[in-house]
Every structure is written in C-alpha cells, then in structure tokens.
Design a protein around this motif. Structure first.
Motif, short mmCIF file in Angstrom:
data_model
loop_
_atom_site.label_atom_id
_atom_site.label_comp_id
_atom_site.label_asym_id
_atom_site.label_seq_id
_atom_site.Cartn_x
_atom_site.Cartn_y
_atom_site.Cartn_z
N GLN A 273 0.82 -1.21 0.00
CA GLN A 273 0.00 0.00 0.00
C GLN A 273 0.85 1.27 0.00
O GLN A 273 0.55 2.23 -0.71
CB GLN A 273 -0.92 0.01 1.22
N TYR A 274 1.88 1.28 0.81
CA TYR A 274 2.75 2.46 0.87
C TYR A 274 4.10 2.06 1.44
O TYR A 274 4.27 0.99 2.02
CB TYR A 274 2.12 3.58 1.70
N ASP A 346 4.46 2.55 -9.86
CA ASP A 346 3.85 1.51 -10.69
C ASP A 346 4.89 0.51 -11.17
O ASP A 346 4.64 -0.71 -11.19
CB ASP A 346 3.14 2.15 -11.90
N ARG A 370 -5.47 -3.96 -8.68
CA ARG A 370 -6.41 -2.84 -8.47
C ARG A 370 -5.66 -1.54 -8.19
O ARG A 370 -6.02 -0.48 -8.70
CB ARG A 370 -7.35 -3.16 -7.29
N ARG A 371 -4.57 -1.63 -7.41
CA ARG A 371 -3.76 -0.45 -7.14
C ARG A 371 -3.19 0.13 -8.43
O ARG A 371 -3.14 1.35 -8.62
CB ARG A 371 -2.66 -0.83 -6.14
N SER A 376 -1.30 5.99 -8.10
CA SER A 376 -0.54 6.20 -6.88
C SER A 376 -1.38 6.94 -5.83
O SER A 376 -1.84 8.05 -6.07
CB SER A 376 0.72 7.03 -7.18
N PRO A 377 -1.57 6.36 -4.64
CA PRO A 377 -2.31 7.08 -3.60
C PRO A 377 -1.56 8.33 -3.14
O PRO A 377 -2.19 9.34 -2.82
CB PRO A 377 -2.44 6.05 -2.47
N VAL A 406 -7.12 2.38 -1.81
CA VAL A 406 -5.94 1.53 -1.99
C VAL A 406 -4.90 1.77 -0.90
O VAL A 406 -3.76 1.34 -1.01
CB VAL A 406 -5.31 1.76 -3.38
#
Length: 448
Positions: A273-274, A346, A370-371, A376-377, A406
């Motif tokens: 996620q991060y 990505d 899905r992310r 990019s969040p 995400v």
C-alpha cells in the motif's frame, strides 16, 4: 460559541486529552486515536453548527471504540510495548497451526538472525552524492559527530559537476578518532548504482545509507544499534524516526512517518500500500546476500521496489521512537518530481508482482492489480491537497476517496475520508490544509 457547543466541547475534553491535530497535525507522541478524535471534535465545535459537530462526535465515537478494541492489547493488566507486540506476533506466526502462505513467509523473520552487535563493531555509512555542494558538509559533519566509536564513511559521487567531490575530500583529510572517510567517484548512473558501488567498498558488518542532503543527530547510530540488540534474534531492519525540515519551524512531534510502524504480521500486506522503509536503516551485511542490491535501472522509487523485495523475503522493520534524522526536500530533487515518482511506484509494483506472483496470495495479487488501475495514492493525495488550496472541493474529495481505497492501512487517510462524508467536512479539510501550509511555510517548488 453556543452554550450547547461549549458543553459538547467540555464533555469531549473531559474524556480525551487533546494532543493530536487531525490529519497530520502536531502530535504529542502518544499515538492515541482518542486524542485525535478530541482534536477533531474541538475543531468541529469551533467551526460548525452544533448539529453537525454532534454528527462528527457520534461517528468518531464508533470509529474510536473499534480502534481501541483492536489496538489496546494487555499483558498481565498492563499495555504491551511495541517490542513486546513484535515478539508475541513473531511467536504466533511460528506456532500458529494452519498458517497461510503469507504468514508462513513471515515465519522466516525469526530465523537467520544476526547476533548481538558488540560495542566496538565497525558500522559503515554510505553517502551517495550528486551536485550537493550546499548540503554534503552538514551530512558529513553529522557523521563525524556520532557517538558510536567505530565508523567507516564512504562518499560515492555520482558524476557531480559542482564542488561536491572537493568538499568530501576536504572532510576525508581530517583526522578524527574512530573515523575513516573515503571518497569514490563514478560517472553518472543514478543513486542506486552509487549505493551499490559503496557496498563493494564497505568493510563493516553493519551498513547504513544516508543521503547527502540529510543529517543524523549525534546519537543516531548508537540508538539504532541499541534498538537492534534489544530486538534479539530475527531478520530485523532498524530504521530511525525522522523529521522533515521545512521552511517553517522544526517540530520533532510531527514526524516524517506519521503512521505507527505496521506490526511484523501486517508488514507484508501494508508494504503493497505504501512505503514505510528507510535507507537510513541499520542493515546487517547478510541482508544484501539474501535480498540483493539496488535495481540500477530504476531512476525513481527504487527504494520501494527494494523494500517490497525485502519484506517478501522475510525481513521486517522496526522504527525507533526517538527522532534521529533530519530530512530535507529540495527543489529539483527526486521527491519533488511527483509524476516521475508515480510512474516509479507503478514500476516497482509490476516488477515485484512478476517476481513474487507464485508466492503471493490471490488477495495480494488482486490488490496490486487494483492499485495499478487506481494509480498512486501518494500522487492522489498531493493532487487532493492542491485542489483544496484552489477550492476545488469535489475534485479533492474524489481523489481522497480513490487514495483511501488503496491505502486502507493509513488511518490518517481513512479519517480524512470519513470527515469528507460529514456535513461541512470538506470545508474543514480545506481550512486544515491552509493551517498546515502556514505552519510549514509551504513551498510549491518542493511540494512541501
């Protein structure tokens, strides 16, 4: 303020000790989400009608009670420390019957450990440098001031066209007890290649990387070594807590990583996620034998690609409570190039999806795919902040919702999303953004 709102404020402040300002505001180090709610409600009653403030309060109560139930773990009637939670979770991963593939991978954390670090161990610090004549002196001075007694410093210049090499060589000429400083030069090939070249020269069994525009406090290395020894056996990487230096005042309570470090059990899920890793971590040499070196073909976000690789190889991060590092964001730096950073994220995900697909659970594969579709969040949150500044609240809300979808492990983002759904919520977030910008003296050239 209406009497009812005053009573609501008094009631809330009788229940909570205010310490957190909502959504990335100042902290008192408690990491208590009840405190965050108290600050949230105070902001609500100061700015909104009583009916809206009450709505916020009720929504926050439900969220806080759930969070308190999940995170307040008790051992013998007292709250567990982070080290105790880490130890318990590693033990549970080892002994839990019917563990999933993901948990099975986590089991490797407790094996292949490095022994205790002796007090005279040689620690190597690798400093990649490229056109940093205005900052590298501060970086190297911070290393010479370290309280750790045995330090090897390796500067790798990546083809600078300014005076970076001359400054580094001046420092190398100094005679400082317990310090050796070497300068290596190469043609420009990127920060990953500079770090890899430094690794070929390193003599220490423990290695740290420090960027040439950042600086350690004097006890940083000693604190990280002590934290690593306290953790005991296991495949641990100890990273220092850090604070970002902006044009505004320095606040060590507003740390660079505002979310608590995910537990060892959760790190495999959250790293997708991060990025919660840091190059300033303390690495045992055998880490690179197992995980490999930096991908020199990646110009941006090579760190996240590296950390995903590390976590999926069974290594886990521990962050110190103490703030030990100052981090600068400068105009023209990689961190300020948001479009390239998004593309790099990505690329990091695609490469690790190809590398670990057979080891990933179906849910992990689905999340990565899905992310990649959503984007990019971090980029979405940057765009959201820009739209808040410009008054485009609907666009900001859409970007916030996409980022939260995400990044479910980021409570700060989830809380903002919940606020955005309440009456007047986006207006509050807009005001909050203006407050933060004023506090840090926001610089558009760096995005900070």
């Amino acid at each position: 303020m209406p009497l009812g709102a005053k009573l609501l404020s008094v009631t809330i402040h009788g229940v909570y000790r205010p310490g957190w300002a909502l959504c990335g505001g100042e902290t008192d180090g408690t990491r208590n989400y009840g405190d965050m709610l108290g600050a949230c409600v105070k902001g609500a009653v100061d700015r909104l009608p009583l009916s809206d403030a009450a709505s916020w309060c009720l929504s926050g109560w439900r969220w806080w009670i759930r969070d308190r139930w999940r995170h307040d773990q008790i051992i013998g009637g007292r709250q567990m420390t982070q080290d105790q939670r880490n130890s318990q979770e590693l033990s549970e991963n080892i002994h839990r019957p019917g563990a999933t593939a993901a948990a099975s991978t986590t089991t490797r954390v407790a094996t292949g450990a490095s022994g205790e670090i002796p007090s005279d161990a040689l620690v190597t610090v690798i400093v990649p440098a490229y056109n940093v004549q205005v900052s590298i002196g501060e970086t190297l001075s911070s290393l010479l001031r370290q309280t750790w007694s045995n330090l090897e410093i390796i500067v790798v210049d990546d083809g600078s066209s300014d005076k970076s090499v001359e400054i580094a060589r001046m420092y190398a000429s100094l005679e400082v007890p317990g310090r050796t400083l070497a300068v290596m030069t190469k043609s420009n090939g990127g920060v990953g290649s500079a770090r890899n070249l430094g690794l070929t020269r390193a003599r220490g069994e423990w290695i740290i990387f420090l960027d040439s525009d950042d600086a350690f406090v004097p006890g940083a290395v000693a604190h990280m070594v002590a934290a690593r020894n306290k953790l005991g056996d296991g495949k641990w990487l100890v990273e220092p807590n850090a604070v970002e230096v902006t044009r505004g005042g320095l606040n060590t309570r507003r740390t660079l990583a505002r979310e608590p470090m995910p537990s060892p059990r959760d790190q495999r899920e959250v790293i997708l996620q991060y990025n919660f890793g840091a190059f300033t971590s303390l690495f045992p040499r055998e880490f690179f034998d197992e995980v490999g070196v930096f991908d020199e073909t990646m110009a941006f976000v090579e760190d996240w690609e590296f950390w995903i690789r590390a976590v999926y190889s069974g290594w886990r991060f521990h962050r110190t409570e103490e703030v030990l590092c100052n981090v600068w964001a400068t105009a023209g730096s990689m961190m300020s190039n948001r479009a390239a950073m998004d593309a790099g994220e990505d690329q990091a995900l695609r490469r690790n999806l190809a590398r670990f697909r057979d080891e990933m659970t179906p849910a992990e594969v689905a999340f990565v795919e899905r992310r990649l579709d959503v984007g990019s969040p971090q980029g979405l949150l940057k765009a959201m902040a820009a739209n808040l500044r410009d008054g485009n609240l609907e666009e900001a809300k859409a970007q916030l919702n996409a980022a939260a979808s995400v990044m479910p492990a980021q409570k700060r983002v989830v809380m903002k999303q919940r606020i955005s759904r309440l009456p007047g919520g986006m207006k509050w977030l807009q005001k909050r953004q203006a407050t933060i910008d004023g506090y840090v003296d926001y610089d558009p050239s760096t995005g900070r």
